[in-house]
Design a protein around this motif. Sequence first.
Motif, PDB file in Angstrom:
ATOM      1  N   PHE A  50      -4.662  -1.308 -20.882  1.00  0.00           N
ATOM      2  CA  PHE A  50      -4.431  -0.592 -19.621  1.00  0.00           C
ATOM      3  C   PHE A  50      -5.488  -0.962 -18.583  1.00  0.00           C
ATOM      4  CE2 PHE A  50      -5.083   2.981 -16.742  1.00  0.00           C
ATOM      5  CZ  PHE A  50      -3.791   3.177 -16.263  1.00  0.00           C
ATOM      6  N   ARG A  51      -5.040  -1.433 -17.438  1.00  0.00           N
ATOM      7  CA  ARG A  51      -5.960  -1.781 -16.350  1.00  0.00           C
ATOM      8  C   ARG A  51      -5.674  -0.883 -15.153  1.00  0.00           C
ATOM      9  NH1 ARG A  51      -8.054  -3.678 -19.643  1.00  0.00           N
ATOM     10  NH2 ARG A  51      -8.355  -5.811 -20.380  1.00  0.00           N
ATOM     11  N   MET A  52      -6.683  -0.136 -14.724  1.00  0.00           N
ATOM     12  CA  MET A  52      -6.465   0.796 -13.605  1.00  0.00           C
ATOM     13  C   MET A  52      -5.976   0.074 -12.355  1.00  0.00           C
ATOM     14  SD  MET A  52      -9.118   3.935 -13.819  1.00  0.00           S
ATOM     15  CE  MET A  52     -10.656   3.040 -13.703  1.00  0.00           C
ATOM     16  N   GLN A  53      -6.480  -1.163 -12.130  1.00  0.00           N
ATOM     17  CA  GLN A  53      -6.107  -1.866 -10.894  1.00  0.00           C
ATOM     18  C   GLN A  53      -4.630  -2.247 -10.838  1.00  0.00           C
ATOM     19  OE1 GLN A  53      -8.458  -2.780 -13.086  1.00  0.00           O
ATOM     20  NE2 GLN A  53      -8.557  -4.999 -13.386  1.00  0.00           N
ATOM     21  N   ASP A  54      -3.955  -2.167 -11.979  1.00  0.00           N
ATOM     22  CA  ASP A  54      -2.515  -2.457 -11.977  1.00  0.00           C
ATOM     23  C   ASP A  54      -1.683  -1.216 -11.665  1.00  0.00           C
ATOM     24  OD1 ASP A  54      -3.176  -4.995 -12.729  1.00  0.00           O
ATOM     25  OD2 ASP A  54      -2.878  -4.625 -14.885  1.00  0.00           O
ATOM     26  N   HIS A  55      -2.338  -0.086 -11.464  1.00  0.00           N
ATOM     27  CA  HIS A  55      -1.606   1.172 -11.301  1.00  0.00           C
ATOM     28  C   HIS A  55      -2.080   1.920 -10.053  1.00  0.00           C
ATOM     29  CE1 HIS A  55       0.277   0.861 -15.275  1.00  0.00           C
ATOM     30  NE2 HIS A  55      -0.836   0.236 -15.591  1.00  0.00           N
ATOM     31  N   ASN A  56      -1.598   1.450  -8.920  1.00  0.00           N
ATOM     32  CA  ASN A  56      -1.919   2.143  -7.680  1.00  0.00           C
ATOM     33  C   ASN A  56      -0.630   2.630  -7.038  1.00  0.00           C
ATOM     34  OD1 ASN A  56      -4.738   1.657  -7.670  1.00  0.00           O
ATOM     35  ND2 ASN A  56      -4.357  -0.455  -7.030  1.00  0.00           N
ATOM     36  N   PRO A  57      -0.713   3.705  -6.269  1.00  0.00           N
ATOM     37  CA  PRO A  57       0.453   4.038  -5.444  1.00  0.00           C
ATOM     38  C   PRO A  57       0.663   2.900  -4.439  1.00  0.00           C
ATOM     39  CG  PRO A  57      -1.444   5.400  -4.844  1.00  0.00           C
ATOM     40  CD  PRO A  57      -1.848   4.588  -6.021  1.00  0.00           C
ATOM     41  N   ARG A  58       1.892   2.733  -3.990  1.00  0.00           N
ATOM     42  CA  ARG A  58       2.128   1.660  -3.021  1.00  0.00           C
ATOM     43  C   ARG A  58       1.283   1.892  -1.772  1.00  0.00           C
ATOM     44  NH1 ARG A  58       8.465   1.720  -2.222  1.00  0.00           N
ATOM     45  NH2 ARG A  58       8.100   3.917  -2.687  1.00  0.00           N
ATOM     46  N   LYS A  59       0.709   0.805  -1.266  1.00  0.00           N
ATOM     47  CA  LYS A  59      -0.110   0.920  -0.062  1.00  0.00           C
ATOM     48  C   LYS A  59       0.683   0.442   1.142  1.00  0.00           C
ATOM     49  CE  LYS A  59      -4.384   0.438  -2.550  1.00  0.00           C
ATOM     50  NZ  LYS A  59      -5.576  -0.354  -2.829  1.00  0.00           N
ATOM     51  N   LEU A  60       0.431   1.059   2.274  1.00  0.00           N
ATOM     52  CA  LEU A  60       1.110   0.646   3.492  1.00  0.00           C
ATOM     53  C   LEU A  60       0.227  -0.299   4.278  1.00  0.00           C
ATOM     54  CD1 LEU A  60       2.081   3.735   2.842  1.00  0.00           C
ATOM     55  CD2 LEU A  60       3.172   3.538   5.079  1.00  0.00           C
ATOM     56  N   ARG A  61       0.860  -1.207   5.009  1.00  0.00           N
ATOM     57  CA  ARG A  61       0.102  -1.926   6.031  1.00  0.00           C
ATOM     58  C   ARG A  61      -0.153  -0.937   7.161  1.00  0.00           C
ATOM     59  NH1 ARG A  61       2.604  -7.635   7.592  1.00  0.00           N
ATOM     60  NH2 ARG A  61       0.799  -7.511   8.981  1.00  0.00           N
ATOM     61  N   VAL A  62      -1.304  -1.038   7.774  1.00  0.00           N
ATOM     62  CA  VAL A  62      -1.686  -0.083   8.813  1.00  0.00           C
ATOM     63  C   VAL A  62      -2.094  -0.842  10.071  1.00  0.00           C
ATOM     64  CG1 VAL A  62      -3.414   1.662   9.449  1.00  0.00           C
ATOM     65  CG2 VAL A  62      -2.420   1.690   7.163  1.00  0.00           C
ATOM     66  N   ALA A  63      -1.685  -0.341  11.221  1.00  0.00           N
ATOM     67  CA  ALA A  63      -2.100  -0.936  12.493  1.00  0.00           C
ATOM     68  C   ALA A  63      -2.253   0.172  13.522  1.00  0.00           C
ATOM     69  CB  ALA A  63      -1.060  -1.943  12.967  1.00  0.00           C
ATOM     70  N   SER A  64      -3.185  -0.004  14.451  1.00  0.00           N
ATOM     71  CA  SER A  64      -3.414   0.998  15.499  1.00  0.00           C
ATOM     72  C   SER A  64      -3.125   0.405  16.863  1.00  0.00           C
ATOM     73  CB  SER A  64      -4.872   1.461  15.491  1.00  0.00           C
ATOM     74  OG  SER A  64      -5.103   2.307  14.395  1.00  0.00           O
ATOM     75  N   VAL A  65      -2.558   1.235  17.715  1.00  0.00           N
ATOM     76  CA  VAL A  65      -2.343   0.862  19.111  1.00  0.00           C
ATOM     77  C   VAL A  65      -2.818   2.019  19.969  1.00  0.00           C
ATOM     78  CG1 VAL A  65      -0.603   0.355  20.864  1.00  0.00           C
ATOM     79  CG2 VAL A  65      -0.339  -0.560  18.560  1.00  0.00           C
ATOM     80  N   ASN A  66      -3.833   1.796  20.773  1.00  0.00           N
ATOM     81  CA  ASN A  66      -4.361   2.861  21.636  1.00  0.00           C
ATOM     82  C   ASN A  66      -4.559   4.179  20.880  1.00  0.00           C
ATOM     83  OD1 ASN A  66      -2.486   1.425  24.253  1.00  0.00           O
ATOM     84  ND2 ASN A  66      -4.700   1.634  24.307  1.00  0.00           N
ATOM     85  N   GLY A  67      -5.072   4.088  19.674  1.00  0.00           N
ATOM     86  CA  GLY A  67      -5.370   5.310  18.924  1.00  0.00           C
ATOM     87  C   GLY A  67      -4.189   5.880  18.163  1.00  0.00           C
ATOM     88  N   LEU A  68      -3.008   5.255  18.266  1.00  0.00           N
ATOM     89  CA  LEU A  68      -1.843   5.672  17.482  1.00  0.00           C
ATOM     90  C   LEU A  68      -1.827   4.843  16.208  1.00  0.00           C
ATOM     91  CD1 LEU A  68       0.784   5.456  20.381  1.00  0.00           C
ATOM     92  CD2 LEU A  68      -0.293   7.549  19.532  1.00  0.00           C
ATOM     93  N   VAL A  69      -1.750   5.511  15.064  1.00  0.00           N
ATOM     94  CA  VAL A  69      -1.771   4.794  13.794  1.00  0.00           C
ATOM     95  C   VAL A  69      -0.339   4.641  13.271  1.00  0.00           C
ATOM     96  CG1 VAL A  69      -2.701   4.749  11.446  1.00  0.00           C
ATOM     97  CG2 VAL A  69      -4.029   5.811  13.291  1.00  0.00           C
ATOM     98  N   PHE A  70       0.030   3.410  13.020  1.00  0.00           N
ATOM     99  CA  PHE A  70       1.347   3.103  12.463  1.00  0.00           C
ATOM    100  C   PHE A  70       1.178   2.496  11.075  1.00  0.00           C
ATOM    101  CE2 PHE A  70       2.032   3.152  17.017  1.00  0.00           C
ATOM    102  CZ  PHE A  70       3.308   3.682  17.173  1.00  0.00           C
TER     103      PHE A  70
END
Lengths: 154, 421
Positions: free
Chosen positions: B145-165
């Motif tokens: 068992f490797r912890m690094q193989d078991h993460n919740p899905r991560k989102l790509r993140v980007a900000s525009v003028n303080g709005l986080v998408f």
Amino acid sequence: MDAFRLIVQAQSAYIRCIDDDRLEEWPDHFHGRCKYVVTSAANYREGLEAGIIFANSRGMLQDRVSALREANIYERQSYRHILGQPAILSQNGAEIRTETPFLVARILQDGDTDLFATGRYLDLYRIEDNEAKLEERTVVCDSSRIDTLLALPL
Amino acid sequence: MEGSVVQPHALETNQKPWPAGGLTRVPYRVFQKDETYESEQERIFQGPLWHYLCMEIEIANGGDFRTTKVGETPVVVSRDYDGEIYAFENRCAHRGALICLETQGKGRKDFSCVYHAWTYDTKGNLIGVAFKDGVKGKGGMPETFRMQDHNPRKLRVASVNGLVFGSFSEEVPPIEEYLGEEILSRIDRVLGRRKPVVIGRYTQVLPNNWKLYMENVKDSYHASILHLFFTTFELNRLSQKGAIIVDETGGHHVSYSAIDPEAAKSEEYAKQQLRSESEYKLADPSLLQGFDDYGDGVTLQILSVFPTFVLQQIQNAIAVRQIVPRGIERTDLNWTYLGFADDTPEQRLVRLKQANLVGPAGYISMEDGCVGGFVQRGIAGAADEEAVLEMGGALAESSESRVTEASVRGFWKAYRTHMNL
């Protein structure tokens, strides 16, 4: 009459005015500062000032009523307010701060009846001429979620 | 039961073809059907699109977090101690429970699932499994068992003028490309060079499909007809100077107007005998006595980003709206009211007063809370009938006239592209 009874009387008159659809009289329940804010527990706790409704003059209260009567479009509906006993939080001369819990059911024209809002009134009353006059009312709804729309005042 | 599982490709082949008429027809079944809703979750909400998550200022410091949703999927948005913003599914990699139960919080060192205490850092990496090595040499996870193989899905993140998408998709284009220059500049107009502050948050629960609300946001045709309050006080007369911008994809739009006192008096408008021509005056006109926030005379700018984000300037009422589907006929409309850190007390009071215009009890927005429900109820039993969107032609292009459904057609253009319809 003692202040407590005057306040209970003022509060029952207030909710009867809304529940009986006599909204034109609703602004008359406010005096002096005429401050009326509808907010949520989360906003109140965080000190976020913007309300769902915000008024700080009698004119703004009257405008709310005339907008509902003449401008805004919403399905016919009525409320049934149920209040708990007011708790007196503080008294400073003629000024009394109270907190009163409420439940409001909303009855739509087709008869659907839902528990629409629960919360508490944080009030500032002034006792004058044997009458409890409402100077400020902050309606703190327990939830920040409002079903469809908030037309009639709480 | 395996044979009864409906696969996405099978759904597509079962779907009826879109009616003729290009962008001017929308079949009502898209607001009613399970298979459409499920397909949207996959193609729109998990697809190559950007979804609004929160404002940067809401998670200003390391350890700050908020929970939100992208479509139906719960998401944690977190500021790590490295200063960066991360977003990950709010789903424990172990057995699927929510990792974080709170709406927001500060100073969080890690997130620990309450079920079996699997623990994640503020980037969403699994860093701890309770009893991983067993107790007294017995039990525990296997060596492999490797912890690094078991993460919740991560989102790509980007900000525009303080709005986080955020986006679940690796294929999503960079946010600047996704929005395009015109939309970017219109976001910058409202939020650029200023420090926003949150002054209130409410959720309006809409009794309708999420797309009916997005249509409404993009519909400049209805504004002067349904919303009496708006027109009477010359906030949004169709005769004002203004325009509609529809981006190339169709999915993003800006509708704006500026006071043009001459045009507002035009006979053409009065001739239309709209309900909005009634005599109606405010007892306290201070509600509408605002200030020119941006020095350009623009009193209204409604901007939408496909699929479910709205940035609003209505006079001095600034807000972001996030639209979250909660079922076929139920939608959360999350309002975040904004002010700016450099507001004077007088300016802030104007914003508090003008907040009466918007939100669940808004003089000019409460109708939008119920009109989608009127459509949802109206179209019951009419799945094969169609909406008609011909005002202003058949295209989804920018327009100087606001008497048009161009941006509504634009919504459907983008929707059909992503849904492959």
